[in-house]
Design a protein around this motif. Sequence first.
Motif, PDB file in Angstrom:
ATOM      1  N   GLN A  28     -55.073  -7.936 -78.648  1.00 30.82           N
ATOM      2  CA  GLN A  28     -56.105  -6.926 -78.868  1.00 30.82           C
ATOM      3  C   GLN A  28     -57.012  -7.316 -80.026  1.00 30.82           C
ATOM      4  OE1 GLN A  28     -54.828  -2.872 -78.428  1.00 30.82           O
ATOM      5  NE2 GLN A  28     -56.259  -2.130 -79.953  1.00 30.82           N
ATOM      6  N   ILE A  29     -58.276  -6.979 -79.877  1.00 31.21           N
ATOM      7  CA  ILE A  29     -59.249  -7.224 -80.941  1.00 31.21           C
ATOM      8  C   ILE A  29     -59.877  -5.882 -81.284  1.00 31.21           C
ATOM      9  CG2 ILE A  29     -61.362  -8.432 -81.596  1.00 31.21           C
ATOM     10  CD1 ILE A  29     -60.603 -10.496 -79.338  1.00 31.21           C
ATOM     11  N   ASN A  30     -59.782  -5.509 -82.549  1.00 36.57           N
ATOM     12  CA  ASN A  30     -60.337  -4.227 -82.988  1.00 36.57           C
ATOM     13  C   ASN A  30     -61.617  -4.465 -83.768  1.00 36.57           C
ATOM     14  OD1 ASN A  30     -58.117  -2.510 -82.018  1.00 36.57           O
ATOM     15  ND2 ASN A  30     -56.933  -3.636 -83.538  1.00 36.57           N
ATOM     16  N   ILE A  31     -62.670  -3.810 -83.322  1.00 34.93           N
ATOM     17  CA  ILE A  31     -63.990  -4.024 -83.911  1.00 34.93           C
ATOM     18  C   ILE A  31     -64.519  -2.701 -84.454  1.00 34.93           C
ATOM     19  CG2 ILE A  31     -66.411  -4.554 -83.320  1.00 34.93           C
ATOM     20  CD1 ILE A  31     -65.266  -6.596 -81.293  1.00 34.93           C
ATOM     21  N   THR A  32     -65.115  -2.763 -85.638  1.00 33.01           N
ATOM     22  CA  THR A  32     -65.826  -1.587 -86.121  1.00 33.01           C
ATOM     23  C   THR A  32     -67.317  -1.895 -86.064  1.00 33.01           C
ATOM     24  OG1 THR A  32     -65.556  -2.362 -88.379  1.00 33.01           O
ATOM     25  CG2 THR A  32     -64.015  -0.694 -87.643  1.00 33.01           C
ATOM     26  N   SER A  33     -68.054  -0.932 -85.566  1.00 35.72           N
ATOM     27  CA  SER A  33     -69.470  -1.156 -85.328  1.00 35.72           C
ATOM     28  C   SER A  33     -70.252   0.086 -85.750  1.00 35.72           C
ATOM     29  CB  SER A  33     -69.639  -1.444 -83.831  1.00 35.72           C
ATOM     30  OG  SER A  33     -70.983  -1.403 -83.473  1.00 35.72           O
ATOM     31  N   GLY A  34     -71.298  -0.119 -86.531  1.00 37.03           N
ATOM     32  CA  GLY A  34     -72.124   1.009 -86.943  1.00 37.03           C
ATOM     33  C   GLY A  34     -72.910   1.552 -85.761  1.00 37.03           C
ATOM     34  N   ALA A  35     -73.176   2.845 -85.787  1.00 33.78           N
ATOM     35  CA  ALA A  35     -73.891   3.473 -84.676  1.00 33.78           C
ATOM     36  C   ALA A  35     -75.283   2.864 -84.479  1.00 33.78           C
ATOM     37  CB  ALA A  35     -73.993   4.981 -84.907  1.00 33.78           C
ATOM     38  N   LEU A  36     -75.834   2.232 -85.520  1.00 40.67           N
ATOM     39  CA  LEU A  36     -77.174   1.638 -85.400  1.00 40.67           C
ATOM     40  C   LEU A  36     -77.149   0.185 -84.949  1.00 40.67           C
ATOM     41  CD1 LEU A  36     -78.944   2.954 -88.608  1.00 40.67           C
ATOM     42  CD2 LEU A  36     -79.210   3.778 -86.280  1.00 40.67           C
ATOM     43  N   SER A  37     -75.977  -0.376 -84.798  1.00 35.87           N
ATOM     44  CA  SER A  37     -75.935  -1.789 -84.426  1.00 35.87           C
ATOM     45  C   SER A  37     -76.226  -1.974 -82.942  1.00 35.87           C
ATOM     46  CB  SER A  37     -74.598  -2.414 -84.812  1.00 35.87           C
ATOM     47  OG  SER A  37     -73.564  -1.842 -84.043  1.00 35.87           O
ATOM     48  N   ASN A  38     -76.368  -0.872 -82.234  1.00 34.48           N
ATOM     49  CA  ASN A  38     -76.781  -0.910 -80.828  1.00 34.48           C
ATOM     50  C   ASN A  38     -75.842  -1.672 -79.922  1.00 34.48           C
ATOM     51  OD1 ASN A  38     -79.146   0.642 -80.930  1.00 34.48           O
ATOM     52  ND2 ASN A  38     -80.231  -1.067 -81.888  1.00 34.48           N
ATOM     53  N   ILE A  39     -74.577  -1.645 -80.262  1.00 33.14           N
ATOM     54  CA  ILE A  39     -73.592  -2.277 -79.386  1.00 33.14           C
ATOM     55  C   ILE A  39     -73.124  -1.238 -78.376  1.00 33.14           C
ATOM     56  CG2 ILE A  39     -71.305  -3.346 -79.264  1.00 33.14           C
ATOM     57  CD1 ILE A  39     -73.262  -5.079 -80.712  1.00 33.14           C
ATOM     58  N   ILE A  40     -73.203  -1.583 -77.125  1.00 33.33           N
ATOM     59  CA  ILE A  40     -72.656  -0.705 -76.097  1.00 33.33           C
ATOM     60  C   ILE A  40     -71.283  -1.265 -75.724  1.00 33.33           C
ATOM     61  CG2 ILE A  40     -72.987   0.251 -73.785  1.00 33.33           C
ATOM     62  CD1 ILE A  40     -76.070  -0.306 -74.323  1.00 33.33           C
ATOM     63  N   PRO A  41     -70.217  -0.573 -76.158  1.00 33.73           N
ATOM     64  CA  PRO A  41     -68.867  -1.113 -75.962  1.00 33.73           C
ATOM     65  C   PRO A  41     -68.588  -1.549 -74.524  1.00 33.73           C
ATOM     66  CG  PRO A  41     -68.755   0.775 -77.406  1.00 33.73           C
ATOM     67  CD  PRO A  41     -70.181   0.689 -76.913  1.00 33.73           C
ATOM     68  N   LYS A  42     -69.063  -0.771 -73.580  1.00 32.43           N
ATOM     69  CA  LYS A  42     -68.813  -1.085 -72.172  1.00 32.43           C
ATOM     70  C   LYS A  42     -69.355  -2.473 -71.807  1.00 32.43           C
ATOM     71  CE  LYS A  42     -71.295   0.690 -68.925  1.00 32.43           C
ATOM     72  NZ  LYS A  42     -72.037   1.660 -68.078  1.00 32.43           N
ATOM     73  N   TRP A  43     -70.561  -2.766 -72.281  1.00 39.12           N
ATOM     74  CA  TRP A  43     -71.166  -4.068 -72.016  1.00 39.12           C
ATOM     75  C   TRP A  43     -70.445  -5.166 -72.778  1.00 39.12           C
ATOM     76  CZ3 TRP A  43     -73.985  -5.163 -68.084  1.00 39.12           C
ATOM     77  CH2 TRP A  43     -74.791  -4.170 -67.513  1.00 39.12           C
ATOM     78  N   ALA A  44     -70.151  -4.886 -74.016  1.00 41.42           N
ATOM     79  CA  ALA A  44     -69.475  -5.874 -74.853  1.00 41.42           C
ATOM     80  C   ALA A  44     -68.136  -6.256 -74.228  1.00 41.42           C
ATOM     81  CB  ALA A  44     -69.288  -5.313 -76.258  1.00 41.42           C
ATOM     82  N   GLN A  45     -67.425  -5.257 -73.724  1.00 42.13           N
ATOM     83  CA  GLN A  45     -66.122  -5.525 -73.113  1.00 42.13           C
ATOM     84  C   GLN A  45     -66.267  -6.335 -71.834  1.00 42.13           C
ATOM     85  OE1 GLN A  45     -65.149  -1.432 -73.198  1.00 42.13           O
ATOM     86  NE2 GLN A  45     -63.826  -1.576 -74.987  1.00 42.13           N
TER      87      GLN A  45
END
Length: 115
Positions: A28-45
Amino acid sequence: MHELSIMENVLDISVDYAEKNHASKIVQINITSGALSNIIPKWAQLFFRMISKDTIAEEASVEFEILPVFVKCRECENISKIESDPPSFVCKDCGSDAVTLLSGREFQIKSIEII
Ligand SMILES: [Zn+2]
């Protein structure tokens, strides 16, 4: 689609870390991402699944913790949590838009679980 290049980085770092620790598998990889970093977890995954094929991270799950956005007012020093989407950067106390961003743009790998 900047998730792809970001996840390539995440994969590199994770595989590097796992190899240095003589791991056979990344769980498992745990990532913290700020709401402004524009990462969409679904896409990233999804991208991660694609690029990690045939690596020791192939079966790893990628979990995101989204960090809230905070700004500090330069007029009254009040700290506001910005919850609107799209975000409007104004002080919740006095309404001033002279605010400094305190958090919300971060992106980091918090932890990597290996076996
Ligand atoms: Zn203010």
